[in-house]
Design a protein around this motif. Structure first.
Motif, PDB file in Angstrom:
ATOM      1  N   MET A  97       9.857  77.776  19.072  1.00 50.79           N
ATOM      2  CA  MET A  97       9.650  76.580  19.511  1.00 50.79           C
ATOM      3  C   MET A  97       8.336  76.445  20.359  1.00 50.79           C
ATOM      4  SD  MET A  97      13.560  75.905  21.076  1.00 50.79           S
ATOM      5  CE  MET A  97      13.079  74.374  21.850  1.00 50.79           C
ATOM      6  N   ALA A  98       7.602  77.499  20.890  1.00 54.37           N
ATOM      7  CA  ALA A  98       6.452  77.477  21.652  1.00 54.37           C
ATOM      8  C   ALA A  98       5.180  77.414  20.917  1.00 54.37           C
ATOM      9  CB  ALA A  98       6.255  78.802  22.601  1.00 54.37           C
ATOM     10  N   ASN A  99       5.521  77.882  19.306  1.00 55.98           N
ATOM     11  CA  ASN A  99       4.483  77.782  18.441  1.00 55.98           C
ATOM     12  C   ASN A  99       4.358  76.627  17.975  1.00 55.98           C
ATOM     13  OD1 ASN A  99       3.865  80.570  18.924  1.00 55.98           O
ATOM     14  ND2 ASN A  99       5.291  81.321  17.397  1.00 55.98           N
ATOM     15  N   SER A 100       4.820  75.450  18.405  1.00 58.96           N
ATOM     16  CA  SER A 100       4.621  74.074  17.923  1.00 58.96           C
ATOM     17  C   SER A 100       3.213  73.586  18.264  1.00 58.96           C
ATOM     18  CB  SER A 100       5.505  73.227  18.667  1.00 58.96           C
ATOM     19  OG  SER A 100       5.363  72.893  19.781  1.00 58.96           O
ATOM     20  N   SER A 101       2.991  72.622  17.851  1.00 54.65           N
ATOM     21  CA  SER A 101       1.414  72.160  17.818  1.00 54.65           C
ATOM     22  C   SER A 101       1.082  71.863  19.249  1.00 54.65           C
ATOM     23  CB  SER A 101       1.394  70.839  17.184  1.00 54.65           C
ATOM     24  OG  SER A 101       2.082  69.896  17.646  1.00 54.65           O
ATOM     25  N   GLN A 102       1.932  71.698  20.293  1.00 54.34           N
ATOM     26  CA  GLN A 102       1.675  71.160  21.528  1.00 54.34           C
ATOM     27  C   GLN A 102       1.381  72.462  22.443  1.00 54.34           C
ATOM     28  OE1 GLN A 102       0.714  68.157  22.658  1.00 54.34           O
ATOM     29  NE2 GLN A 102       1.078  67.397  20.396  1.00 54.34           N
TER      30      GLN A 102
END
Length: 520
Positions: A97-102
């Motif tokens: 989840m932390a590797n998302s675009s944000q």
């Protein structure tokens, strides 16, 4: 040699110029300050509004993008976890989840099959449950009724400051049983952008303030130059230069003010010219009349002298029946002769042709001679030390003393006391009588021409010009006469004269008016 009087006049003129400049600068400063305050208020208000709008836009845009991405990750990844996940499963999902675009930090919390709380952190325990505000945790854990009647959970967020750095914290819970997820996103890049914007707006405000000051300076110059010229013209007009006019240009209020000033100056010049012409004609009439009267008065005076001798003759050459009429003619002729002489003297003062003929005189001797010549020795007491020398006009001093002492004898009462004293460079001569004094309403007018005292004193037989002529003679010496009532009774006339009137004569000569006086 350097002229001290000219230096003093130059210094006084320079002081007036500096004072005028200070006043001018003060008004200019007030205009600049007012313009600056208005510009500063407008610039600060505009900058504050622009900063607030941009701040809300930047933060809202970033916040919405991060929360939307976090919500999507919760739906796609956290909801796919088992009801009782392990710590490794939570850790793996949090990293995904932390590797998302944000690029935000993720914390997942759930219960394993043994009922223990397990967590998964995407940043190796740097983002823990203690970093989440208690109010946010309470809101996330609280179930909300959905529109369909089922229990559901909502996404909540909050902005916090940690170590002077802004962060966005969000949290949500998987519906139907599943982990609770929290998100931490740093807003420092946006804060830096906003700080840069604030600096830019501050610089713009400063430039606006400087620009407003320059504009105010230009506006003040445009406004104050005509006002300054108007002040100079008004001062010249007050100095008697009635031909002063202002150059008029434009159609604004200042131009109309200049036109009004020019019309007022033109009207004043015309009025003063008319008054001067009438005054000159009046003086000429009095002078001509007095001069023309002198010839018949000379003849009449000679006849009255003969009649007076007949009156005094022991042979009784005058018929007793006409003796009162003859005495009246003699008295009125003498009075008319004095009136003509006084009128001619007043005319010389008004025309500015009265002259000072200076000489060194012993004041005590001068007063004694004045009293003796008029046979007043028995009625006048003199308190003056001999040897008190002054440089004055003896004839005019005699006129002053004769009028003051004669007035005291006529309207006051014997004995009349004349005292002389020195006060610095001034000579002070006091003439005091023992009469009823001068009424308070009469005091301001005793030196007016043709003014007669009230009924509290005997009616004057003079022309009403004696005291005014005495005052004029005092003024031409640079002195003054004052009238008052003595606390001990009676009236007191005090004459103040400079002990040396030479500087006055020299100043008149320097001013180019040689008819005012001469020394010998």
């Amino acid at each position: 040699m350097t002229d001290p009087h000219r230096g003093l006049r130059g210094w006084a003129a320079a002081r007036r110029a500096v004072q005028s400049r200070l006043r001018f600068t003060s008004l200019r400063l007030r205009l600049v300050v007012v313009f600056g305050l208005v510009a500063l208020t407008a610039a600060v208000s505009a900058s504050a509004i622009a900063y607030w709008l941009n701040r809300e836009a930047v933060l809202t845009r970033t916040q919405d993008a991060v929360l939307r991405d976090f919500q999507q990750e919760m739906q796609n990844r956290a909801s796919s976890l088992p009801v009782h996940p392990t710590r490794d499963q939570l850790q793996h999902t949090a990293g995904q989840m932390a590797n998302s675009s944000q690029r935000f930090s993720v914390l997942l919390i759930a219960q394993d099959e043994h009922g223990k709380t397990v967590t998964g952190n995407s940043d190796l325990d740097t983002f823990t449950l203690q970093d989440v505000p208690a109010s946010l945790r309470k809101a996330v854990d609280k179930q909300q009724k959905s529109s369909g009647g089922k229990d559901t959970y909502h996404l909540y967020w909050q902005r916090v400051i940690e170590d002077d750095k802004p962060y966005l914290v969000g949290g949500a819970k998987v519906i139907g049983g599943g982990p609770t997820g929290y998100m931490l996103k740093s807003l420092e890049p946006e804060a830096k952008d906003l700080n840069s914007l604030a600096w830019s707006l501050g610089i713009a405000t400063g430039l606006a303030l400087i620009g407003s000051a320059l504009l105010a300076q230009a506006a003040a110059t445009t406004v104050l130059k005509p006002v300054h010229r108007l002040g100079i013209a008004a001062r010249r007009l007050g100095e008697g230069k009635l031909d002063t006019r202002l150059r008029v240009s434009g159609t604004d209020e200042l131009a109309e003010l200049s036109r009004t000033f020019n019309r007022a100056a033109e009207s004043l010049e015309k009025t003063v010219a008319d008054m001067s012409a009438r005054e000159e004609a009046s003086r000429r009439f009095v002078a001509d009349m007095s001069h023309e009267l002198r010839t018949p008065l000379t003849a009449i005076t000679a006849v009255t002298e003969v009649l007076e001798e007949e009156l005094d003759a022991e042979s009784g050459g005058i018929d007793p029946m006409i003796e009162p009429a003859v005495r009246l003619v003699v008295s009125e002729t003498r009075r008319l002769n004095d009136l003509v002489e006084n009128l001619m003297e007043v005319t010389r003062f008004d025309a500015g042709t009265a002259r000072l003929v200076l000489d060194y005189v012993d004041i005590a001797d001068q007063i004694t001679a004045c009293i003796d010549a008029r046979a007043w020795l028995d009625a006048v007491e003199l308190d003056a030390e001999r040897g008190l020398m002054s440089r004055l006009d003896p004839r005019r001093l005699d006129v002053i003393l004769a009028n003051l002492i004669g007035n005291a004898l006529k309207h006051g009462g014997s004995p009349v006391r004349v005292s002389v004293r020195e006060e610095g460079e001034e000579l002070v001569i006091s003439v005091r009588d023992h009469g009823p004094g001068i009424p308070e309403d009469v005091l301001p007018h005793v030196f007016d021409r043709f003014y007669k005292a009230s009924a509290s004193r005997p009616r004057s037989e003079g022309s009403g010009l004696g005291l005014s002529i005495a005052m004029e003679n005092a003024h031409i010496h640079g002195g003054e006469i004052t009238a008052a009532n003595s606390p001990e009774g009676g009236a007191v006339f005090t004459l103040r004269l400079p002990r040396d009137a030479s500087p006055l004569v020299e100043e008149e000569l320097r001013n180019g008016n040689g008819t005012k006086g001469k020394a010998r």
